[in-house]
Design an enzyme around this catalytic site. Structure first.
Site, PDB file in Angstrom:
ATOM      1  N   HIS A 151       0.839  -1.201   0.000  1.00  0.00           N
ATOM      2  CA  HIS A 151       0.000   0.000   0.000  1.00  0.00           C
ATOM      3  C   HIS A 151       0.874   1.251   0.000  1.00  0.00           C
ATOM      4  O   HIS A 151       1.552   1.545   0.987  1.00  0.00           O
ATOM      5  CB  HIS A 151      -0.909  -0.037   1.243  1.00  0.00           C
ATOM      6  CG  HIS A 151      -1.928   1.042   1.287  1.00  0.00           C
ATOM      7  ND1 HIS A 151      -2.475   1.497   2.461  1.00  0.00           N
ATOM      8  CD2 HIS A 151      -2.513   1.768   0.301  1.00  0.00           C
ATOM      9  CE1 HIS A 151      -3.346   2.452   2.186  1.00  0.00           C
ATOM     10  NE2 HIS A 151      -3.385   2.627   0.890  1.00  0.00           N
ATOM     11  N   GLU A 163       2.838   0.399   3.370  1.00  0.00           N
ATOM     12  CA  GLU A 163       2.215  -0.532   4.312  1.00  0.00           C
ATOM     13  C   GLU A 163       2.191  -1.896   3.637  1.00  0.00           C
ATOM     14  O   GLU A 163       1.580  -2.048   2.575  1.00  0.00           O
ATOM     15  CB  GLU A 163       0.759  -0.095   4.576  1.00  0.00           C
ATOM     16  CG  GLU A 163       0.478   0.395   5.959  1.00  0.00           C
ATOM     17  CD  GLU A 163      -0.979   0.807   6.152  1.00  0.00           C
ATOM     18  OE1 GLU A 163      -1.391   0.892   7.309  1.00  0.00           O
ATOM     19  OE2 GLU A 163      -1.711   1.057   5.185  1.00  0.00           O
TER      20      GLU A 163
END
Ligand code: CAA
Length: 294
Positions: A151, A163
């Protein structure tokens, strides 16, 4: 060698990557891979979309050249590493693939099923989703342990965080491969569990939602709400500006997922947000959100 060991050994020799989606996130992801020296195939539903993404990369790199942060030759080299392709079949030689297509489960499902057919069975398949459970995408492919969330944050070339989302099926070696890759991109990876909103959106979207409630209730003007958070909390953008930047539809999607998953009323989306999305006031991308962008 087991498929899992193969995934691990692959991490050290990822040089050819595929990025699906050339929009707000995808073009930035392709840019950071190319800047890190990797060879990138960039795919989207039409050449027009792909070229739109490449134009944005060209613009970003030109700004760096103008600021003296990059030479013209470096810009040329980076752009030469980005190869447009309309056909996902061309991804059969990729050593790593990340998708940043529309945030719609049916679209992502289709992409993962196709990737499973096209790519090698040990190739890591990552999703840049901000709200769709990784477990659901992993369940669609053979060897689901090679699927994870990767992410990125908007604007991708600027924001330092990745992430890494570990689903129940995701192997530790897959996580480690993505961690190593993120570091090669100059990013700081953080591993999170595959839970609604991960960490980033679980924290930021309720904050944005609360700002919208405050605005709807007339607590302060939108400018003043943003000023409070910029000057009082040192946020680079106020929450309403940030909502426009991220896209009001994305913020609403995330809040709806949080509300559904945790069944906690604290995640109830502000009715004003829902109405603005219905009206098509999605923020910068539609030139109108809380602010106007002529
Ligand atoms: N693409 C590439 N580079 C960009 C850019 C873009 N869209 N926008 C700005 N930049 C670069 C500029 O070129 C500049 O680079 P240099 O430092 O090399 O000169 C740098 O970013 C700073 O830009 P500016 O000086 O023009 O403007 P600024 O200082 O106001 O910063 C900002 C702009 C980086 C966007 C800053 O306002 C910011 O950090 N905002 C918050 C962004 C944020 O929170 N993003 C996360 C959103 S949530 C998400 O993405 C995840 C999700 O799932 C929803």
């Amino acid at each position: 060698m087991s498929a899992q060991q193969q995934t691990q050994s692959l991490s050290s020799k990822i040089d050819n990557v595929g990025v699906i989606g050339a929009g707000a996130m995808g073009h930035g992801i392709a840019q950071v891979f190319a800047q890190a020296g990797l060879n990138v195939k960039l795919n989207d539903v039409s050449l027009e979309f792909i070229n739109g993404g490449i134009k944005r990369i060209e613009g970003n790199l030109s700004r760096s050249v103008e600021k003296g942060k990059m030479t013209l030759d470096e810009r040329k080299m980076i752009l030469s590493r980005v190869h447009p392709t309309e056909s996902l079949e061309d991804f059969k030689d990729r050593e790593f693939v990340v998708e940043a297509v529309l945030e719609k489960i049916e679209v992502k499902r289709d992409v993962f099923k196709r990737l499973d057919r096209i790519c090698g069975k040990e190739i890591i398949l990552a999703s840049n989703t901000s709200s769709i459970p990784i477990a659901e995408l992993a369940a669609l492919v053979s060897n689901p342990y090679r699927v994870a969330g990767m992410h990125f944050f908007n604007p991708v070339p600027v924001m330092k965080l990745v992430e890494i989302v570990q689903a129940l099926q995701t192997s530790n070696s897959t996580v480690e491969a993505i961690r190593a890759l993120s570091i090669r991109l100059g990013k700081t990876p953080v591993v999170v569990k595959d839970t609604a909103g991960f960490v980033s959106n679980r924290v930021v979207c309720p904050m944005i939602n609360e700002a919208i409630f405050a605005y709807e209730q007339g607590v302060a003007s939108k400018e003043d709400i943003d000023t409070v958070m910029k000057l009082g909390m040192n946020h680079p953008m106020g929450p309403l500006e940030l909502a426009d930047f991220v896209g009001l539809d994305i913020v609403l999607d995330v809040l709806d997922v949080l509300y559904r998953e945790y069944e906690d009323p604290k995640y109830r989306a502000c009715p004003l947000l829902r109405n603005m999305v219905r009206a098509g006031y999605l923020g910068r991308k539609t030139k109108r959100g809380f602010y106007e962008y002529p």
